[in-house]
Design an enzyme around this catalytic site. Sequence first.
Site, PDB file in Angstrom:
ATOM      1  N   SER A 138       0.614  -1.209  -0.047  1.00  0.00           N
ATOM      2  CA  SER A 138       0.121   0.164  -0.087  1.00  0.00           C
ATOM      3  C   SER A 138       1.114   1.452  -0.138  1.00  0.00           C
ATOM      4  CB  SER A 138      -0.687  -0.206   1.099  1.00  0.00           C
ATOM      5  OG  SER A 138      -2.028   1.070   1.139  1.00  0.00           O
ATOM      6  N   ARG A 142     -15.472  -2.405  -5.088  1.00  0.00           N
ATOM      7  CA  ARG A 142     -15.237  -1.531  -6.881  1.00  0.00           C
ATOM      8  C   ARG A 142     -15.494  -3.295  -7.216  1.00  0.00           C
ATOM      9  NH1 ARG A 142     -10.096   2.564  -6.951  1.00  0.00           N
ATOM     10  NH2 ARG A 142     -11.758   4.485  -7.041  1.00  0.00           N
ATOM     11  N   ASP A 190      -5.892   1.013  -9.593  1.00  0.00           N
ATOM     12  CA  ASP A 190      -6.334   1.812  -9.556  1.00  0.00           C
ATOM     13  C   ASP A 190      -6.852   1.858 -11.244  1.00  0.00           C
ATOM     14  OD1 ASP A 190      -6.533   2.702  -7.326  1.00  0.00           O
ATOM     15  OD2 ASP A 190      -5.101   5.117  -7.876  1.00  0.00           O
ATOM     16  N   GLN A 230       0.150   3.988   0.105  1.00  0.00           N
ATOM     17  CA  GLN A 230      -0.733   5.706   1.330  1.00  0.00           C
ATOM     18  C   GLN A 230      -0.270   4.855   2.637  1.00  0.00           C
ATOM     19  OE1 GLN A 230      -4.788   5.533   0.953  1.00  0.00           O
ATOM     20  NE2 GLN A 230      -5.381   6.118  -1.032  1.00  0.00           N
TER      21      GLN A 230
END
Length: 680
Positions: A167, A346, A315, A169
Amino acid sequence: MKKLQVHPIRQLDVNWQIPGDKSISHRAAMLGGLAKGTSLVTDFLPSHDCMASLRAMQALGAQVETIDETSFLITGNGFDLKAPLEPIDCGNSGTTMRLLSGILAGQQFTSRLFGDHSLNKRPMKRIADPLAKMGATVECEGEQGRPPLQITGGKLSSLEYTTPIPSAQLKSCLLLAGLQAEGKTVIRESAPSRDHTERMLKHLSAAIRTTDLEVNLYGGQPLLAQPIAIPGDFSSAAFWIVAAACLPGSRARLQNVGLNPTRTALLNVLCRMGATFSEHLGDQDWEPKGTLSIHGSQHLIGTEVSGDEIPNLIDEIPIMAVAAALAHGTTVIKDAEELRVKESDRLAAIATNLKAFGVSVTEKPDGLIIEGGCPIKAASVESYGDHRIAMSAAILGLFADGTTHIHDTDCISTSYPTFFDHLNQVLKRGKRPIVSAPLKKWSRKFQGHVSELQEQVSSASKTSMNTAIAIDGPAASGKSTVARLLAKKLNFIYVDTGAMYRTFAWLAQEKGIDASDRGAIKELIDETECEATIEDGTIRLLVNGVSPGEEIRGDAVNQIVSKVAAVPELREYLVNIQRSIRLDHPVVMEGRDIGTVVFTDTKHKYFIDADEKVRQARREAQGQLDLLSQRDKEDRTRAAAPLTKAADAQTIDSTDLSPEEIVDQILEEIKEHGLSTTSL
């Protein structure tokens, strides 16, 4: 809430500069606000998400001087931040909340971060736990470790930490905290994630050592202001990359796109699937960038995406799923459970929307199985408040068989505010007709100007015209079947004029126009481009490049078609189109006024009728529920060309006759008297 309407296109041919990278814009705002001195930031993405990061840094003491919409000067005071006067609104941005948490973890004050409904569903325990190990207090006020967050900073200790999932982030959050900690912070990952933070830290003079799976950083280092030129966002470019790759004959040239290898896994996947592209690297600064050129392929093939490929594709999976739907064969996506906790679930959103488009999808806990290669049908789908879901649906709509509606698309502005402009350019340039079989080459285009059509027909009428057979009659009399069979027997072109009026009724409905509003219908004519094409010997009318197909037979159109057909300007416009078809082809044309208005000159006129009860039963057998007695009354009493039998037309009662028997009767008469050609 904004709604997008998308129609199919023939091809894509664009040469664009893609807006600034979202991930890098976040970091430019935050690290620029932490650097000592003034940094010039250019090509910043002024989206809702990135502006949330910039406003947060202003709230913490950074000074911002705006130059234009995408450029500004930002002056920071290092990590000597001031306590915000009020809670910081992170909007929809998980990047803002997670990276800001790392910054605030080392500050000697308490701050509160909150976001919108979607952000408040995102997991934050993954950053709260390691920050707590470093010495900060991070309280997740939501259930199960979710926002809002209350952060009390403190004196931080360094950390050696292996992330539970790759990740960027989480890694960036801990690096920003590590800059304020004593000693060396070490972050390890099981697979490489995007490295924009590491690159920008080096650009701002931080000493940082990186390998594929590990980052080492000493605390206490100052960041020094530097110009930050932001490349175009690869994730935004991805929508046009896929659109061009999947549409034969297309070309997309995308300039100044970020080509960081931790972001471009989509290119590797599309290359496996058979896509053709080239990249030309530009001047290399702290981030790789260049120009991408993509050329449409005849067809792509399915593939499997899993494992280490997923973090650098995370993404792009929504738009990659579009490529999978358009490819031949099966595409398998695995190890992507992280998509369950993005702006939406998603995986569920992709599966639901693809099914609405007619794609076969199996949803798994960590991925999807997509059976590609089937025709894409137009759909009405939700965005689920997720910008990437909305844009992916819009791209798939370019390949559908009619008009696609995407609801609640305001969210697109969180990452790609100019997407609407780019999409509109594509829709205007690339309209294409959608039909169930290849069209013959013949077509005739008509703009919404009646006088030009009249002049065209009038000039042609000075010479001999093709034969026209006029077949009129009320609804459900059998005239359509008779006309179609007769045209096939004679090898003439079949024209259903009722379908033309239904097409405009459908278009009015799509645009929310009151069918009784004569002025609005007149404006609709002026703004509409029509094209008559031949498919299997039948005229099909396309409006603005779109063929609505069987949607014109629906109950909603049934309820308004008589009102639309009664508008004199529309009747005049369509009558001239109908006459224009005869310039090129002998026709069998059926409707309500063929013998009385359209082809008054023809000697071949027939009026097909039947008992009203029989016609009502036929209508119901077709699944149409409108009341014929009311429909007949409207058709016979309207002011513009009411339904009536031409004085010289032959009446045929179809109550007890089959269509084949009626056709034989007409052919016998034609055989006896011959076919005539006349001028109007």
